[in-house]
Design an enzyme around this catalytic site. Structure first.
Site, PDB file in Angstrom:
ATOM      1  N   ASP A  67       0.808  -1.216   0.000  1.00 41.15           N
ATOM      2  CA  ASP A  67       0.000   0.000   0.000  1.00 41.15           C
ATOM      3  C   ASP A  67       0.845   1.272   0.000  1.00 41.15           C
ATOM      4  O   ASP A  67       2.066   1.229   0.203  1.00 41.15           O
ATOM      5  CB  ASP A  67      -0.946   0.003   1.208  1.00 41.15           C
ATOM      6  CG  ASP A  67      -0.303  -0.557   2.475  1.00 41.15           C
ATOM      7  OD1 ASP A  67       0.930  -0.519   2.567  1.00 41.15           O
ATOM      8  OD2 ASP A  67      -1.033  -1.040   3.348  1.00 41.15           O
ATOM      9  N   ASN A 136      -7.168  -3.498  14.554  1.00 39.27           N
ATOM     10  CA  ASN A 136      -8.582  -3.740  14.211  1.00 39.27           C
ATOM     11  C   ASN A 136      -8.728  -4.901  13.224  1.00 39.27           C
ATOM     12  O   ASN A 136      -9.804  -5.105  12.670  1.00 39.27           O
ATOM     13  CB  ASN A 136      -9.208  -2.470  13.627  1.00 39.27           C
ATOM     14  CG  ASN A 136      -8.567  -2.056  12.309  1.00 39.27           C
ATOM     15  OD1 ASN A 136      -7.619  -2.678  11.852  1.00 39.27           O
ATOM     16  ND2 ASN A 136      -9.083  -1.006  11.696  1.00 39.27           N
ATOM     17  N   HIS A 138      -7.049  -5.280  10.342  1.00 38.73           N
ATOM     18  CA  HIS A 138      -6.834  -5.010   8.915  1.00 38.73           C
ATOM     19  C   HIS A 138      -5.556  -5.677   8.412  1.00 38.73           C
ATOM     20  O   HIS A 138      -4.620  -5.920   9.175  1.00 38.73           O
ATOM     21  CB  HIS A 138      -6.863  -3.502   8.596  1.00 38.73           C
ATOM     22  CG  HIS A 138      -5.689  -2.713   9.062  1.00 38.73           C
ATOM     23  ND1 HIS A 138      -5.765  -1.386   9.414  1.00 38.73           N
ATOM     24  CD2 HIS A 138      -4.379  -3.031   9.205  1.00 38.73           C
ATOM     25  CE1 HIS A 138      -4.582  -0.933   9.745  1.00 38.73           C
ATOM     26  NE2 HIS A 138      -3.714  -1.913   9.631  1.00 38.73           N
ATOM     27  N   GLU A 143      -9.726  -2.316   5.662  1.00 39.59           N
ATOM     28  CA  GLU A 143     -10.302  -2.086   6.982  1.00 39.59           C
ATOM     29  C   GLU A 143     -11.495  -3.015   7.194  1.00 39.59           C
ATOM     30  O   GLU A 143     -12.039  -3.577   6.224  1.00 39.59           O
ATOM     31  CB  GLU A 143     -10.744  -0.624   7.085  1.00 39.59           C
ATOM     32  CG  GLU A 143      -9.608   0.381   6.914  1.00 39.59           C
ATOM     33  CD  GLU A 143      -8.680   0.450   8.116  1.00 39.59           C
ATOM     34  OE1 GLU A 143      -8.563  -0.518   8.895  1.00 39.59           O
ATOM     35  OE2 GLU A 143      -8.032   1.504   8.280  1.00 39.59           O
TER      36      GLU A 143
HETATM   37  C1  F6R Z   1       1.554  -1.826   6.180  1.00 42.00           C
HETATM   38  C2  F6R Z   1       0.174  -2.281   6.247  1.00 42.00           C
HETATM   39  C3  F6R Z   1      -0.560  -2.451   7.525  1.00 42.00           C
HETATM   40  C4  F6R Z   1       0.303  -2.867   8.718  1.00 42.00           C
HETATM   41  C5  F6R Z   1      -0.545  -2.925   9.983  1.00 42.00           C
HETATM   42  C6  F6R Z   1       0.283  -3.241  11.204  1.00 42.00           C
HETATM   43  O1  F6R Z   1       1.989  -1.725   4.844  1.00 42.00           O
HETATM   44  O2  F6R Z   1      -0.392  -2.480   5.221  1.00 42.00           O
HETATM   45  O3  F6R Z   1      -1.584  -3.405   7.350  1.00 42.00           O
HETATM   46  O4  F6R Z   1       0.897  -4.098   8.467  1.00 42.00           O
HETATM   47  O5  F6R Z   1      -1.184  -1.700  10.179  1.00 42.00           O
HETATM   48  O6  F6R Z   1       1.118  -2.156  11.451  1.00 42.00           O
HETATM   49  P1  F6R Z   1       2.271  -2.224  12.531  1.00 42.00           P
HETATM   50  O7  F6R Z   1       3.207  -3.265  12.075  1.00 42.00           O
HETATM   51  O8  F6R Z   1       2.878  -0.842  12.516  1.00 42.00           O
HETATM   52  O9  F6R Z   1       1.614  -2.563  13.825  1.00 42.00           O
END
Ligand code: F6R
Length: 259
Positions: A67, A136, A138, A143
């Site tokens: 992303d 959450n 995702h 989401e």
């Molecule tokens: C990152 C992404 C997100 C993260 C997720 C966990 O490219 O797509 O899905 O993997 O938000 O984030 P962290 O590792 O910062 O807890």
């Protein structure tokens, strides 16, 4: 699903690096799907270390990130382009031409998202997709409520994600939208490598691995993948109910390896 509960976040990084290295050694032109965020940072540090020791080469590896924030150019410090150069690309022998992320500043974001999805397919698909999990549930920026068959597209970030992205960064103006691989796009990868560390992830990890398959927890879609490896530290694994079974599998694995 192959679940590993290891003693520490560092052990998670080393195991994840072993899995990446095994793939790259078997297939030097492997296509890796990458994630940003805090979770894979120790993995990237370990990959950089192995590359600098000459143990692992990225010379022919191609990467596709999950992303990028919408409206954010690749040279802006808050972009995922920047984060990836900082944590991995600038420190290994990868050819920058082989590193792909969606262009967050594209004039037509919907067309950019569709083109990114098509590019992944045209290159032959992703061999191993690395995933973190949001609190959450995702994956990517899919989401809760995201279609389990979604393709790369523009998504609005949830309030919870906006708050998490802002944590500890008072000067960071968190973008509210992103271009993200869809859940269907993620599931197309030949293998998934899901990483989670820390207590904050325990409920999402339990919902993803053992909860019902539901758009409520987008990470639960990994249950549909025939080759998903999940590597956790004890804190992230704290809410799991089938721990005894995962330990049994681990014992069987060690038994097999020793014979
Ligand atoms: C990152 C992404 C997100 C993260 C997720 C966990 O490219 O797509 O899905 O993997 O938000 O984030 P962290 O590792 O910062 O807890």
């Amino acid at each position: 699903m192959d679940v590993w509960i290891l003693e520490s976040a560092q052990a998670v990084a080393v195991k994840a690096a072993d899995i990446c290295a095994e793939l790259i050694q078997a297939k030097p032109d492997a296509r890796l799907g990458l994630a940003t965020g805090a979770t894979p940072q120790a993995l990237y540090a370990e990959l950089v270390r192995r590359n600098q020791l000459g143990q692992l080469s990225f010379a022919r590896v191609e990467t596709f990130n999950l992303d990028e924030y919408l409206g954010v150019g690749p040279n802006q410090p808050r972009s995922f382009h920047h984060a990836m150069r900082d944590s991995l690309f600038d420190h290994v022998d990868i050819d920058p031409i082989n590193t792909h992320l969606p262009a967050g500043d594209a004039a037509d974001p919907a067309a950019e998202a569709a083109a990114y999805d098509a590019l992944i397919k045209a290159r032959g698909g992703i061999d191993l997709q690395i995933l973190g999990i949001g609190r959450n549930g995702h994956i990517g920026f899919n989401e809760p409520g995201s279609s389990l068959r979604s393709r790369t597209r523009v998504k609005t970030l949830s309030r919870a994600t906006l708050r998490d992205n802002q944590l500890g960064k008072p000067d960071f103006e968190a973008p509210v939208m992103a271009i993200t691989m869809g859940i269907g796009t993620i599931l197309d990868a030949r293998a998934l490598l899901v990483l989670a560390t820390g207590w904050a992830k325990a409920p999402a990890v339990a919902a993803a691995l053992e909860g019902p398959l539901s758009a409520r927890c987008p990470a639960s879609a990994i249950q549909l993948h025939p080759d998903a490896t999940v590597v956790l530290d004890p804190a992230a694994a704290a809410d799991l109910r089938l721990t005894e079974y995962y330990e049994l599998v681990d014992r069987a694995r060690r038994h097999l390896a020793s014979h």
